[in-house]
Write an enzyme that holds these catalytic residues in place. Structure first.
Site, PDB file in Angstrom:
ATOM      1  N   ARG A   5       0.940  -1.183   0.159  1.00 42.33           N
ATOM      2  CA  ARG A   5      -0.044  -0.025   0.239  1.00 42.33           C
ATOM      3  C   ARG A   5       0.937   1.142   0.058  1.00 42.33           C
ATOM      4  O   ARG A   5       1.934   1.270   0.877  1.00 42.33           O
ATOM      5  CB  ARG A   5      -0.837   0.012   1.118  1.00 42.33           C
ATOM      6  CG  ARG A   5      -2.084  -0.919   1.271  1.00 42.33           C
ATOM      7  CD  ARG A   5      -2.939  -0.397  -0.021  1.00 42.33           C
ATOM      8  NE  ARG A   5      -4.275  -1.388   0.197  1.00 42.33           N
ATOM      9  CZ  ARG A   5      -4.314  -2.468  -0.701  1.00 42.33           C
ATOM     10  NH1 ARG A   5      -3.309  -2.798  -1.721  1.00 42.33           N
ATOM     11  NH2 ARG A   5      -5.457  -3.556  -0.791  1.00 42.33           N
ATOM     12  N   GLU A  52      -2.661   7.716  -4.432  1.00 45.27           N
ATOM     13  CA  GLU A  52      -3.319   7.230  -5.743  1.00 45.27           C
ATOM     14  C   GLU A  52      -4.500   7.442  -6.022  1.00 45.27           C
ATOM     15  O   GLU A  52      -4.862   7.234  -7.130  1.00 45.27           O
ATOM     16  CB  GLU A  52      -2.772   5.397  -5.704  1.00 45.27           C
ATOM     17  CG  GLU A  52      -3.591   4.674  -4.786  1.00 45.27           C
ATOM     18  CD  GLU A  52      -3.309   3.212  -5.057  1.00 45.27           C
ATOM     19  OE1 GLU A  52      -2.191   2.883  -4.898  1.00 45.27           O
ATOM     20  OE2 GLU A  52      -4.314   2.441  -4.946  1.00 45.27           O
ATOM     21  N   HIS A  93      -1.189   0.334  -9.760  1.00 36.09           N
ATOM     22  CA  HIS A  93      -1.891  -0.717  -8.886  1.00 36.09           C
ATOM     23  C   HIS A  93      -2.638  -1.584  -9.570  1.00 36.09           C
ATOM     24  O   HIS A  93      -3.506  -2.208  -9.823  1.00 36.09           O
ATOM     25  CB  HIS A  93      -2.942  -0.050  -8.085  1.00 36.09           C
ATOM     26  CG  HIS A  93      -3.291  -0.832  -6.808  1.00 36.09           C
ATOM     27  ND1 HIS A  93      -3.625  -0.193  -5.661  1.00 36.09           N
ATOM     28  CD2 HIS A  93      -3.688  -1.896  -6.409  1.00 36.09           C
ATOM     29  CE1 HIS A  93      -3.923  -0.910  -4.525  1.00 36.09           C
ATOM     30  NE2 HIS A  93      -3.798  -1.998  -5.041  1.00 36.09           N
TER      31      HIS A  93
END
Ligand code: NAI
Length: 333
Positions: free
Chosen positions: A237, A266, A298
């Site tokens: 993360r 993000e 991601h």
């Protein structure tokens, strides 16, 4: 059940519809929404029994209260991480939360390895050069992974799978985890404190969840204790890494290379096409200027196998909630 599905992209819709139409499936009614779930989009959950959400949807107390007022009783996450949910608020409101604890540790581990090899052998630069007719090798020098030391922070499902892939390279494997994994010990991984891992590793890979304890785990002090020229990979993360400290370490030349699949801010960037409008985030834009940085948006989870597994586990959570009032894979506070 009536389910409002947020942050829907074509591939989510396809996978959920396919699983929902399979023989023996309960046939839930999905309302697919492209919008992210946050305080402004809560009203779109009207009439839903459950919301189905992804990594950048926001489920803070205000949002959960709003959903509860509309009659929503289940939050079904299409992901493993659950840092975006206020679990205490959910529990106080009596809302169930389910997740997909394991869909494909291989997908994320293999992507992490792809980042490692890309950065090491400068594939991103070589690709562009060759297409321009530039076959010079200056600047493309890599190292043998064989014989190097790789440190893995977090050896749960993904960390273990990543370690297993690396055993094929013949490198020394170090790890840090408050709960050492016997499978990793059996494959020769040595558990050491984080500070030792950072000091000894040529490559550091982050595979731990984002928690209050791991927020900015890799900060300026951590960068200072890393081996000069080491590579850092983050597919966990974004906020596990202090991005500004990473930029400082890249500018100073102490951090050798950086591979990111996640970024702490993000939510305003990833999973959308900004190629026509430009990037507003100056910190992120600065990251993209370094030749020794590779960022993917991601996508580590993004394999056909993982999407199918996410859809079937999500349906299992919905089915279990419909039958028992609890998700099949609940998250408890
Ligand atoms: P897991 O729960 O199986 O393993 C996490 C491990 O991290 C556990 O062994 C835990 O003890 C360890 N850990 C916790 N705090 C730690 C700390 N302070 N230092 C070192 N280790 C610590 O989780 P899994 O399935 O391996 O996933 C790990 C993370 O990867 C998820 O929490 C999620 O944030 C991220 N992820 C990213 C994806 C992507 O597409 N980039 C996809 C799926 C997960």
């Amino acid at each position: 059940m009536q389910v409002a599905v947020y942050s829907t992209r074509s591939y989510d819709r396809h996978a959920l519809e396919r699983a929902n139409a399979a023989e023996g499936a309960s046939g839930h009614r999905f309302n697919f929404l492209e919008a992210r779930l946050d305080a402004s989009t809560v009203p779109t959950a009207a009439g839903a029994d459950a919301v189905c959400v992804f990594v950048n949807d926001q489920l803070d107390r205000t949002v959960l209260q709003g959903l509860h007022d509309l009659g929503v009783r289940l939050v079904a996450l299409r992901c493993a991480g659950f840092n975006q949910v206020d679990l205490v608020a959910a529990q106080e409101l009596g809302m169930a939360v389910g997740r997909v604890p394991e869909y494909s540790p291989h997908a994320v581990a293999e992507h992490t390895l792809a980042l490692l090899l890309t950065l090491n052998r400068k594939i991103h630069r070589a690709y562009a050069r060759v297409r321009e007719g530039n076959f010079a090798l200056e600047g493309l020098l890599g190292f043998d992974v064989h014989g190097r030391t790789v440190g893995v922070v977090g050896t749960g499902r993904i960390g273990e799978t990543f370690c297993r892939l690396l055993t094929g390279f013949g490198c020394t494997l170090l790890a840090t985890d408050p709960t050492p994994n016997p499978a990793c010990v059996a494959m020769g991984v040595q558990y050491v404190p984080l500070v030792e891992l950072l000091a000894r590793s040529d490559v550091v890979s982050l595979q731990c969840p984002l928690t209050p304890q791991t927020h900015h785990l890799i900060d300026a002090a951590a960068f200072a204790s890393m081996k000069h020229g080491a590579m850092l990979l983050n597919t966990s993360r974004g906020a596990v890494v202090d991005t500004q400290a990473a930029i400082d370490a890249l500018k100073a030349g102490t951090l050798g290379s950086l591979g990111l699949d996640v970024y702490e801010e993000e939510a305003s960037l990833f999973f959308r096409d900004l190629s026509g409008s430009g990037i507003q985030d100056d910190v992120f834009a600065r990251l993209l200027t370094f030749p020794n940085v590779v960022v993917t948006g991601h996508q580590a989870f993004f394999t056909d196998d993982a999407l199918a597994a996410i859809a079937s586990t999500t349906l299992a959570n919905l089915d279990a909630f419909a039958a028992t009032g609890k998700a099949k894979h609940p998250i408890d506070v």
